[in-house]
Design a protein around this motif. Structure first.
Motif, PDB file in Angstrom:
ATOM      1  N   SER A  57       0.726  -1.282   0.150  1.00 33.24           N
ATOM      2  CA  SER A  57      -0.228  -0.071  -0.127  1.00 33.24           C
ATOM      3  C   SER A  57       0.878   1.180  -0.011  1.00 33.24           C
ATOM      4  N   GLN A  58       2.022   1.391   0.747  1.00 25.10           N
ATOM      5  CA  GLN A  58       3.006   2.507   0.647  1.00 25.10           C
ATOM      6  C   GLN A  58       3.606   2.487  -0.613  1.00 25.10           C
ATOM      7  N   HIS A  59       3.866   1.675  -1.349  1.00 18.80           N
ATOM      8  CA  HIS A  59       4.536   1.926  -2.652  1.00 18.80           C
ATOM      9  C   HIS A  59       3.383   2.227  -3.762  1.00 18.80           C
ATOM     10  N   LEU A  60       2.088   1.612  -3.569  1.00 21.13           N
ATOM     11  CA  LEU A  60       1.084   1.885  -4.621  1.00 21.13           C
ATOM     12  C   LEU A  60       0.672   3.597  -4.093  1.00 21.13           C
ATOM     13  N   ALA A  61       0.902   3.938  -2.949  1.00 20.00           N
ATOM     14  CA  ALA A  61       0.680   5.376  -2.668  1.00 20.00           C
ATOM     15  C   ALA A  61       1.589   6.215  -3.554  1.00 20.00           C
ATOM     16  N   VAL A  62       2.972   6.024  -3.692  1.00 19.91           N
ATOM     17  CA  VAL A  62       3.728   6.339  -4.146  1.00 19.91           C
ATOM     18  C   VAL A  62       3.590   6.559  -5.855  1.00 19.91           C
ATOM     19  N   LEU A  63       3.025   5.496  -6.313  1.00 25.43           N
ATOM     20  CA  LEU A  63       2.787   5.302  -7.695  1.00 25.43           C
ATOM     21  C   LEU A  63       1.749   6.125  -8.119  1.00 25.43           C
ATOM     22  N   ARG A  64       0.532   6.122  -7.344  1.00 29.40           N
ATOM     23  CA  ARG A  64      -0.512   6.899  -7.424  1.00 29.40           C
ATOM     24  C   ARG A  64      -0.190   8.270  -7.452  1.00 29.40           C
ATOM     25  N   ASN A  65       0.501   8.758  -6.680  1.00 34.96           N
ATOM     26  CA  ASN A  65       0.771  10.132  -6.421  1.00 34.96           C
ATOM     27  C   ASN A  65       1.635  10.790  -7.742  1.00 34.96           C
ATOM     28  N   THR A  66       2.231   9.689  -8.432  1.00 32.47           N
ATOM     29  CA  THR A  66       2.933  10.096  -9.720  1.00 32.47           C
ATOM     30  C   THR A  66       2.052   9.771 -11.000  1.00 32.47           C
ATOM     31  N   ARG A  67       0.908   9.296 -10.451  1.00 33.20           N
ATOM     32  CA  ARG A  67      -0.129   9.000 -11.514  1.00 33.20           C
ATOM     33  C   ARG A  67       0.225   7.733 -12.734  1.00 33.20           C
ATOM     34  N   MET A  68       1.257   7.077 -11.987  1.00 38.52           N
ATOM     35  CA  MET A  68       1.692   5.627 -12.786  1.00 38.52           C
ATOM     36  C   MET A  68       0.559   4.801 -12.573  1.00 38.52           C
ATOM     37  N   VAL A  69       0.019   4.633 -11.322  1.00 35.93           N
ATOM     38  CA  VAL A  69      -1.226   3.588 -11.501  1.00 35.93           C
ATOM     39  C   VAL A  69      -2.311   4.487 -10.958  1.00 35.93           C
ATOM     40  N   ASP A  70      -3.471   3.637 -10.927  1.00 37.22           N
ATOM     41  CA  ASP A  70      -4.849   4.384 -10.784  1.00 37.22           C
ATOM     42  C   ASP A  70      -5.557   3.272 -10.021  1.00 37.22           C
ATOM     43  N   CYS A  71      -6.779   3.403  -9.378  1.00 33.23           N
ATOM     44  CA  CYS A  71      -7.360   2.490  -8.719  1.00 33.23           C
ATOM     45  C   CYS A  71      -8.969   2.708  -9.154  1.00 33.23           C
ATOM     46  N   LYS A  72      -9.859   1.560  -8.970  1.00 36.04           N
ATOM     47  CA  LYS A  72     -11.106   1.770  -9.117  1.00 36.04           C
ATOM     48  C   LYS A  72     -11.550   0.745  -7.945  1.00 36.04           C
ATOM     49  N   ARG A  73     -12.945   1.290  -7.202  1.00 37.36           N
ATOM     50  CA  ARG A  73     -13.642   0.527  -6.330  1.00 37.36           C
ATOM     51  C   ARG A  73     -14.692  -0.591  -7.048  1.00 37.36           C
ATOM     52  N   VAL A  74     -14.425  -1.959  -6.717  1.00 42.94           N
ATOM     53  CA  VAL A  74     -15.359  -2.871  -7.220  1.00 42.94           C
ATOM     54  C   VAL A  74     -15.738  -3.530  -5.901  1.00 42.94           C
ATOM     55  N   GLY A  75     -16.963  -3.388  -5.531  1.00 35.64           N
ATOM     56  CA  GLY A  75     -17.619  -3.823  -4.334  1.00 35.64           C
ATOM     57  C   GLY A  75     -16.666  -3.226  -3.137  1.00 35.64           C
ATOM     58  N   ASN A  76     -16.195  -4.077  -2.292  1.00 31.94           N
ATOM     59  CA  ASN A  76     -15.198  -3.776  -1.238  1.00 31.94           C
ATOM     60  C   ASN A  76     -13.821  -3.690  -1.663  1.00 31.94           C
ATOM     61  N   LYS A  77     -13.227  -3.873  -2.848  1.00 28.63           N
ATOM     62  CA  LYS A  77     -12.063  -3.658  -3.071  1.00 28.63           C
ATOM     63  C   LYS A  77     -11.616  -3.003  -3.912  1.00 28.63           C
ATOM     64  N   LEU A  78     -10.493  -2.266  -3.726  1.00 28.91           N
ATOM     65  CA  LEU A  78      -9.700  -1.683  -4.871  1.00 28.91           C
ATOM     66  C   LEU A  78      -9.017  -2.204  -5.711  1.00 28.91           C
ATOM     67  N   LEU A  79      -9.167  -2.010  -7.001  1.00 29.39           N
ATOM     68  CA  LEU A  79      -8.275  -2.630  -7.878  1.00 29.39           C
ATOM     69  C   LEU A  79      -7.394  -1.560  -8.731  1.00 29.39           C
ATOM     70  N   TYR A  80      -6.103  -1.964  -8.855  1.00 25.50           N
ATOM     71  CA  TYR A  80      -5.094  -1.080  -9.160  1.00 25.50           C
ATOM     72  C   TYR A  80      -4.755  -1.678 -10.814  1.00 25.50           C
ATOM     73  N   TYR A  81      -4.577  -0.693 -11.468  1.00 26.81           N
ATOM     74  CA  TYR A  81      -4.107  -0.648 -12.945  1.00 26.81           C
ATOM     75  C   TYR A  81      -2.917   0.300 -13.330  1.00 26.81           C
ATOM     76  N   LEU A  82      -2.352   0.137 -14.491  1.00 26.40           N
ATOM     77  CA  LEU A  82      -1.439   0.786 -14.986  1.00 26.40           C
ATOM     78  C   LEU A  82      -2.452   2.113 -15.534  1.00 26.40           C
ATOM     79  N   ALA A  83      -2.132   3.094 -15.181  1.00 29.00           N
ATOM     80  CA  ALA A  83      -2.892   4.613 -15.597  1.00 29.00           C
ATOM     81  C   ALA A  83      -2.233   5.179 -16.811  1.00 29.00           C
ATOM     82  N   ASN A  84      -0.999   5.125 -16.963  1.00 22.43           N
ATOM     83  CA  ASN A  84      -0.366   6.026 -18.228  1.00 22.43           C
ATOM     84  C   ASN A  84       0.171   4.929 -19.268  1.00 22.43           C
ATOM     85  N   SER A  85      -0.414   5.241 -20.357  1.00 20.56           N
ATOM     86  CA  SER A  85      -0.010   4.536 -21.442  1.00 20.56           C
ATOM     87  C   SER A  85       1.403   4.388 -21.807  1.00 20.56           C
ATOM     88  N   LYS A  86       2.048   5.607 -21.691  1.00 23.13           N
ATOM     89  CA  LYS A  86       3.495   5.535 -21.994  1.00 23.13           C
ATOM     90  C   LYS A  86       4.224   4.579 -20.868  1.00 23.13           C
TER      91      LYS A  86
END
Length: 132
Positions: free
Chosen positions: A60-89
């Motif tokens: 979660s700490q590493h995901l926070a860094v990656l989210r802050n840099t917009r490399m990854v993003d997440c979406k909520r599905v039910g009670n889970k957050l699913l992470y994905y690569l947010a930047n095409s480059k």
């Protein structure tokens, strides 16, 4: 001399610092492993944690860094957050990293005792199980 990446004092400072920061983020094996995992699918923290054999808190700490840099993003599905690569480059870069890792011409690299390779003759990267 062809196309220059960093030209002019301002551009050199700005662009090269941006690139250096990207490579600094990628130099952490856990963050690189996360990016390799989420490159092709949406994945929960629990699944990433299991794949990398790290605690959910650490991931979660590493995901926070990656989210802050917009490399990854997440979406909520039910009670889970699913992470994905947010930047095409970044998607292209991660795919290239996976290809480089699998390339035969790089099999002779020796990365010494910094925890990134096994001590056998093939010198395979430890991250190889995460970047398939």
């Amino acid at each position: 001399m062809g196309k220059k990446l960093c030209i002019g004092d301002d551009s050199l400072n700005r662009k090269c610092k941006e690139l250096a920061y990207i490579f600094k983020l990628l130099s952490n094996p856990i963050r690189l492993g996360i990016l390799c995992i989420v490159e092709g699918e949406e994945v929960s923290v629990n699944d990433i944690s299991s794949a990398l054999d790290k605690t959910q808190s650490n991931i979660s700490q590493h995901l926070a860094v990656l989210r802050n840099t917009r490399m990854v993003d997440c979406k909520r599905v039910g009670n889970k957050l699913l992470y994905y690569l947010a930047n095409s480059k970044m998607r292209h870069l991660i795919k290239d990293i996976k290809e480089i890792k699998d390339a035969e011409e790089f099999s002779d690299l020796k990365l010494f005792d910094d925890g990134f390779c096994e001590s056998n003759n093939n010198a395979d990267l430890v991250l190889s199980q995460n970047c398939k």
